[in-house]
Design an enzyme around this catalytic site. Structure first.
Site, PDB file in Angstrom:
ATOM      1  N   LYS A  13       0.821  -1.217   0.000  1.00  0.00           N
ATOM      2  CA  LYS A  13       0.000   0.000   0.000  1.00  0.00           C
ATOM      3  C   LYS A  13       0.851   1.261   0.000  1.00  0.00           C
ATOM      4  O   LYS A  13       0.425   2.273  -0.551  1.00  0.00           O
ATOM      5  CB  LYS A  13      -1.026   0.000   1.137  1.00  0.00           C
ATOM      6  N   ARG A  88      -5.851   2.220  12.113  1.00  0.00           N
ATOM      7  CA  ARG A  88      -5.479   0.822  12.324  1.00  0.00           C
ATOM      8  C   ARG A  88      -6.323   0.172  13.413  1.00  0.00           C
ATOM      9  O   ARG A  88      -6.142  -1.012  13.673  1.00  0.00           O
ATOM     10  CB  ARG A  88      -4.009   0.756  12.741  1.00  0.00           C
ATOM     11  N   ARG A 127      12.180  -6.801   2.023  1.00  0.00           N
ATOM     12  CA  ARG A 127      12.287  -5.408   2.455  1.00  0.00           C
ATOM     13  C   ARG A 127      13.264  -5.286   3.621  1.00  0.00           C
ATOM     14  O   ARG A 127      14.028  -4.336   3.706  1.00  0.00           O
ATOM     15  CB  ARG A 127      10.899  -4.902   2.853  1.00  0.00           C
ATOM     16  N   ARG A 133      15.036  -1.829   8.158  1.00  0.00           N
ATOM     17  CA  ARG A 133      14.118  -1.334   9.184  1.00  0.00           C
ATOM     18  C   ARG A 133      14.183  -2.234  10.396  1.00  0.00           C
ATOM     19  O   ARG A 133      14.162  -3.448  10.270  1.00  0.00           O
ATOM     20  CB  ARG A 133      12.683  -1.335   8.632  1.00  0.00           C
ATOM     21  N   ARG A 144       3.449  -8.231  13.873  1.00  0.00           N
ATOM     22  CA  ARG A 144       2.691  -7.230  13.101  1.00  0.00           C
ATOM     23  C   ARG A 144       1.531  -7.877  12.351  1.00  0.00           C
ATOM     24  O   ARG A 144       0.469  -7.284  12.229  1.00  0.00           O
ATOM     25  CB  ARG A 144       3.634  -6.472  12.162  1.00  0.00           C
TER      26      ARG A 144
END
Ligand code: AMP
Length: 187
Positions: A13, A88, A127, A133, A144
């Site tokens: 997204k 969220r 990623r 990250r 998550r």
């Protein structure tokens, strides 16, 4: 036009939100980016958020709702906003409704980026290796995904019930998915 991008971590997204913002001129706001920026600067917001983020947990609603008040009330958002990574939780969704109503707006459409779990895991590990990250490790990722299922997924029915949910099949190339977004929005 106020749009919400909804989907699990790794659903794409962010990428599609940037393309959509470039195409439409509507500002994209990512709470994840704002929080990471605040962490990087050592700002009080970042100090409150960091440990939740590192564990893959949601930053508490009171912190986020304060942030939403700031971003949705800013002049840049007056022409509408592409909401990436928020709301969220149901409480955040209600806050978004209230803040938009204050300015005479509403949520116009919610794009749900639909990606199977095994594909999500694959993407997020890629990623992790590319961006470094601190929350893109296997443990934080599992957390998550669990948090998404438990706290964010209820928003799917919340918006479907209003008739504004648009489901995007989000497996394929970036241009293919961008085309589905364009068609899904009818613009
Ligand atoms: P993201 O970049 O959207 O995946 O967000 C990264 C992390 O920031 C999340 O795992 C949460 O810890 C935190 N975060 C971002 N947006 C929100 C939000 N709307 N509510 C709560 N926590 C958030």
């Amino acid at each position: 036009m106020n749009l919400i991008l909804l989907g699990a971590p790794g659903c794409g997204k962010g990428t599609q939100g940037e393309l959509l913002a470039a195409r439409t001129g509507i500002v994209r706001v990512s709470t994840g980016d704002l929080l990471r920026d605040a962490v990087g600067k050592g700002a009080p917001l970042g100090q409150r958020a960091k440990s939740y983020m590192d564990q893959g947990l949601l930053v508490p609603d009171d912190v986020i709702i304060g942030l939403l008040r700031e971003v949705l009330g800013s002049p840049a958002a007056a022409r509408g906003v592409i909401m990436d990574g928020f709301p969220r939780t149901i409480a955040q969704a209600e806050a978004v409704d209230a803040l938009l109503t204050e300015r005479g707006g509403a949520v116009d459409a919610v794009l749900l980026f639909d990606v199977p779990d095994d594909e999500l895991r694959r993407r997020i590990l890629v990623r992790a290796s590319q961006m470094g990250r601190t929350d893109d490790n296997v443990e934080a990722l599992q957390q998550r995904l669990t948090v998404y299922r438990e706290q964010t997924q209820p928003l799917v029915d919340f918006y479907r019930g209003r008739g504004i949910l648009v489901t995007i099949h989000a497996v394929g190339s970036i241009p293919e998915i961008a085309e589905r977004v364009r068609t899904g929005l009818g613009a």
